[in-house]
Design a protein around this motif. Structure first.
Motif, PDB file in Angstrom:
ATOM      1  N   GLY A  43       0.807  -1.206   0.000  1.00 41.71           N
ATOM      2  CA  GLY A  43       0.000   0.000   0.000  1.00 41.71           C
ATOM      3  C   GLY A  43       0.839   1.253   0.000  1.00 41.71           C
ATOM      4  N   GLU A  76      -3.969   8.107   5.444  1.00 42.36           N
ATOM      5  CA  GLU A  76      -4.999   7.550   4.568  1.00 42.36           C
ATOM      6  C   GLU A  76      -4.360   6.775   3.424  1.00 42.36           C
ATOM      7  OE1 GLU A  76      -7.302  10.502   2.506  1.00 42.36           O
ATOM      8  OE2 GLU A  76      -5.550  11.630   1.870  1.00 42.36           O
ATOM      9  N   ALA A  77      -5.057   5.740   2.994  1.00 45.91           N
ATOM     10  CA  ALA A  77      -4.591   4.952   1.864  1.00 45.91           C
ATOM     11  C   ALA A  77      -4.866   5.693   0.569  1.00 45.91           C
ATOM     12  CB  ALA A  77      -5.285   3.598   1.838  1.00 45.91           C
ATOM     13  N   SER A 126      -3.430   4.113  -2.423  1.00 46.30           N
ATOM     14  CA  SER A 126      -3.345   3.048  -3.416  1.00 46.30           C
ATOM     15  C   SER A 126      -2.928   1.766  -2.716  1.00 46.30           C
ATOM     16  CB  SER A 126      -2.318   3.392  -4.491  1.00 46.30           C
ATOM     17  OG  SER A 126      -2.220   2.359  -5.436  1.00 46.30           O
ATOM     18  N   CYS A 127      -3.563   0.671  -3.093  1.00 43.48           N
ATOM     19  CA  CYS A 127      -3.221  -0.627  -2.523  1.00 43.48           C
ATOM     20  C   CYS A 127      -3.272  -1.663  -3.646  1.00 43.48           C
ATOM     21  CB  CYS A 127      -4.199  -1.027  -1.419  1.00 43.48           C
ATOM     22  SG  CYS A 127      -4.387   0.194  -0.111  1.00 43.48           S
ATOM     23  N   TYR A 158      -6.748  -0.945  -5.419  1.00 43.25           N
ATOM     24  CA  TYR A 158      -7.741  -0.080  -4.788  1.00 43.25           C
ATOM     25  C   TYR A 158      -7.229   1.351  -4.857  1.00 43.25           C
ATOM     26  CZ  TYR A 158      -9.674   2.687  -0.988  1.00 43.25           C
ATOM     27  OH  TYR A 158     -10.228   3.696  -0.256  1.00 43.25           O
ATOM     28  N   TYR A 159      -8.111   2.257  -5.231  1.00 45.53           N
ATOM     29  CA  TYR A 159      -7.818   3.692  -5.195  1.00 45.53           C
ATOM     30  C   TYR A 159      -9.040   4.408  -4.628  1.00 45.53           C
ATOM     31  CZ  TYR A 159      -4.344   2.350  -8.709  1.00 45.53           C
ATOM     32  OH  TYR A 159      -3.319   1.731  -9.385  1.00 45.53           O
ATOM     33  N   PRO A 160      -8.855   5.301  -3.703  1.00 50.16           N
ATOM     34  CA  PRO A 160      -9.992   6.101  -3.249  1.00 50.16           C
ATOM     35  C   PRO A 160     -10.389   7.101  -4.331  1.00 50.16           C
ATOM     36  CG  PRO A 160      -7.970   6.902  -2.262  1.00 50.16           C
ATOM     37  CD  PRO A 160      -7.608   5.670  -3.023  1.00 50.16           C
ATOM     38  N   THR A 170      -7.009  -1.706   3.222  1.00 54.53           N
ATOM     39  CA  THR A 170      -7.127  -0.272   3.002  1.00 54.53           C
ATOM     40  C   THR A 170      -6.991   0.507   4.298  1.00 54.53           C
ATOM     41  OG1 THR A 170      -9.529  -0.335   3.169  1.00 54.53           O
ATOM     42  CG2 THR A 170      -8.582  -0.620   0.973  1.00 54.53           C
ATOM     43  N   LYS A 171      -6.768  -0.184   5.382  1.00 53.76           N
ATOM     44  CA  LYS A 171      -6.583   0.448   6.688  1.00 53.76           C
ATOM     45  C   LYS A 171      -5.144   0.272   7.141  1.00 53.76           C
ATOM     46  CE  LYS A 171     -10.990   1.357   6.960  1.00 53.76           C
ATOM     47  NZ  LYS A 171     -11.471   2.752   6.765  1.00 53.76           N
TER      48      LYS A 171
END
Length: 122
Positions: free
Chosen positions: A34, A45-46, A48-49, A58-60, A104-105
Protein backbone atom coordinates in the motif's frame (compact mmCIF):
# COMPACT_ATOMS: atom_id res chain seq x y z
CA UNK A 1 13.01 -6.26 6.63
CA UNK A 2 13.19 -2.77 5.20
CA UNK A 3 11.15 -0.52 2.92
CA UNK A 4 12.74 2.57 1.41
CA UNK A 5 10.74 5.17 -0.47
CA UNK A 6 12.13 7.62 -2.98
CA UNK A 7 10.89 10.10 -5.54
CA UNK A 8 9.25 12.72 -3.37
CA UNK A 9 9.74 16.30 -4.50
CA UNK A 10 8.17 19.72 -4.80
CA UNK A 11 6.13 20.23 -7.96
CA UNK A 12 3.54 22.63 -9.30
CA UNK A 13 -0.11 21.75 -9.58
CA UNK A 14 -0.79 19.68 -12.67
CA UNK A 15 2.62 18.07 -12.56
CA UNK A 16 3.59 14.44 -12.15
CA UNK A 17 5.80 12.40 -9.87
CA UNK A 18 6.69 8.76 -9.61
CA UNK A 19 7.31 7.39 -6.14
CA UNK A 20 9.27 4.19 -5.74
CA UNK A 21 9.55 1.74 -2.88
CA UNK A 22 12.34 -0.81 -2.61
CA UNK A 23 11.97 -3.82 -0.34
CA UNK A 24 14.77 -5.81 1.23
CA UNK A 25 14.64 -8.84 3.44
CA UNK A 26 11.43 -10.23 1.95
CA UNK A 27 9.71 -10.80 -1.38
CA UNK A 28 7.29 -8.00 -2.22
CA UNK A 29 5.26 -10.38 -4.39
CA UNK A 30 4.22 -12.34 -1.29
CA UNK A 31 2.59 -9.27 0.25
CA UNK A 32 -0.13 -6.78 -0.39
CA UNK A 33 1.45 -3.37 -0.76
CA UNK A 34 0.00 0.00 0.00
CA UNK A 35 0.81 3.65 -0.38
CA UNK A 36 -0.52 5.85 2.40
CA UNK A 37 -0.16 9.55 2.94
CA UNK A 38 -0.35 11.82 5.93
CA UNK A 39 -0.71 15.58 5.85
CA UNK A 40 -0.12 17.74 8.94
CA UNK A 41 -3.02 17.48 11.35
CA UNK A 42 -4.71 14.73 9.34
CA UNK A 43 -5.00 10.99 9.69
CA UNK A 44 -2.96 8.63 7.58
CA UNK A 45 -5.00 7.55 4.57
CA UNK A 46 -4.59 4.95 1.86
CA UNK A 47 -4.09 6.30 -1.64
CA UNK A 48 -3.35 3.05 -3.42
CA UNK A 49 -3.22 -0.63 -2.52
CA UNK A 50 -2.34 -3.69 -4.54
CA UNK A 51 -3.30 -7.17 -3.44
CA UNK A 52 -1.33 -10.33 -2.96
CA UNK A 53 -1.47 -13.00 -5.67
CA UNK A 54 -3.70 -11.31 -8.28
CA UNK A 55 -2.62 -7.65 -8.12
CA UNK A 56 -6.12 -6.27 -7.67
CA UNK A 57 -5.89 -2.57 -6.93
CA UNK A 58 -7.74 -0.08 -4.79
CA UNK A 59 -7.82 3.69 -5.19
CA UNK A 60 -9.99 6.10 -3.25
CA UNK A 61 -12.07 8.56 -5.23
CA UNK A 62 -9.69 11.38 -4.32
CA UNK A 63 -6.93 9.93 -6.52
CA UNK A 64 -8.76 7.56 -8.88
CA UNK A 65 -7.81 8.24 -12.47
CA UNK A 66 -4.72 10.21 -11.45
CA UNK A 67 -2.63 7.69 -9.49
CA UNK A 68 -1.47 4.29 -10.71
CA UNK A 69 0.37 1.72 -8.64
CA UNK A 70 2.28 -1.18 -10.11
CA UNK A 71 4.84 -3.80 -9.19
CA UNK A 72 8.35 -4.07 -10.59
CA UNK A 73 8.80 -7.72 -9.79
CA UNK A 74 12.32 -8.17 -11.10
CA UNK A 75 13.61 -5.40 -8.83
CA UNK A 76 11.45 -6.17 -5.78
CA UNK A 77 9.96 -2.70 -5.99
CA UNK A 78 6.62 -0.99 -6.36
CA UNK A 79 5.91 2.36 -7.91
CA UNK A 80 3.21 4.96 -7.62
CA UNK A 81 2.74 7.13 -10.68
CA UNK A 82 0.98 10.35 -9.71
CA UNK A 83 -0.38 12.63 -12.42
CA UNK A 84 -2.39 15.84 -12.39
CA UNK A 85 -1.18 16.60 -8.90
CA UNK A 86 -3.16 18.99 -6.74
CA UNK A 87 -2.14 21.06 -3.70
CA UNK A 88 -4.29 18.76 -1.57
CA UNK A 89 -1.99 15.89 -2.50
CA UNK A 90 0.71 17.49 -0.37
CA UNK A 91 1.72 15.01 2.33
CA UNK A 92 4.33 12.53 3.45
CA UNK A 93 3.85 9.35 1.46
CA UNK A 94 4.56 5.97 3.02
CA UNK A 95 5.07 2.57 1.46
CA UNK A 96 3.81 -0.38 3.44
CA UNK A 97 3.41 -4.15 3.17
CA UNK A 98 0.80 -6.50 4.58
CA UNK A 99 0.39 -10.24 4.86
CA UNK A 100 -3.37 -9.77 4.29
CA UNK A 101 -4.80 -10.25 0.79
CA UNK A 102 -5.62 -6.54 0.49
CA UNK A 103 -5.93 -3.85 3.11
CA UNK A 104 -7.13 -0.27 3.00
CA UNK A 105 -6.58 0.45 6.69
CA UNK A 106 -3.20 1.27 8.17
CA UNK A 107 -3.74 -1.24 10.98
CA UNK A 108 -3.65 -4.13 8.52
CA UNK A 109 -0.09 -3.38 7.45
CA UNK A 110 2.98 -4.96 9.01
CA UNK A 111 5.95 -3.07 7.60
CA UNK A 112 6.39 0.65 6.91
CA UNK A 113 8.96 2.82 5.24
CA UNK A 114 10.15 6.16 6.59
CA UNK A 115 8.17 8.21 4.12
CA UNK A 116 8.93 10.68 1.36
CA UNK A 117 7.65 14.25 1.17
CA UNK A 118 5.48 15.38 -1.72
CA UNK A 119 4.69 19.08 -1.94
CA UNK A 120 2.37 20.46 -4.60
CA UNK A 121 2.18 24.22 -5.02
CA UNK A 122 -0.61 26.11 -6.72
Amino acid sequence: VQLVESGGASVQAGGSLRLSCAASGFNFDDYAVGWFRQAPGKEREAVSCISRSDDSTYYPDTVKGRFTMYRDTGKNMVHLQMNSLKPEDTAVYFCTASSWYLGTKAATYDYWGQGTQVTVSS
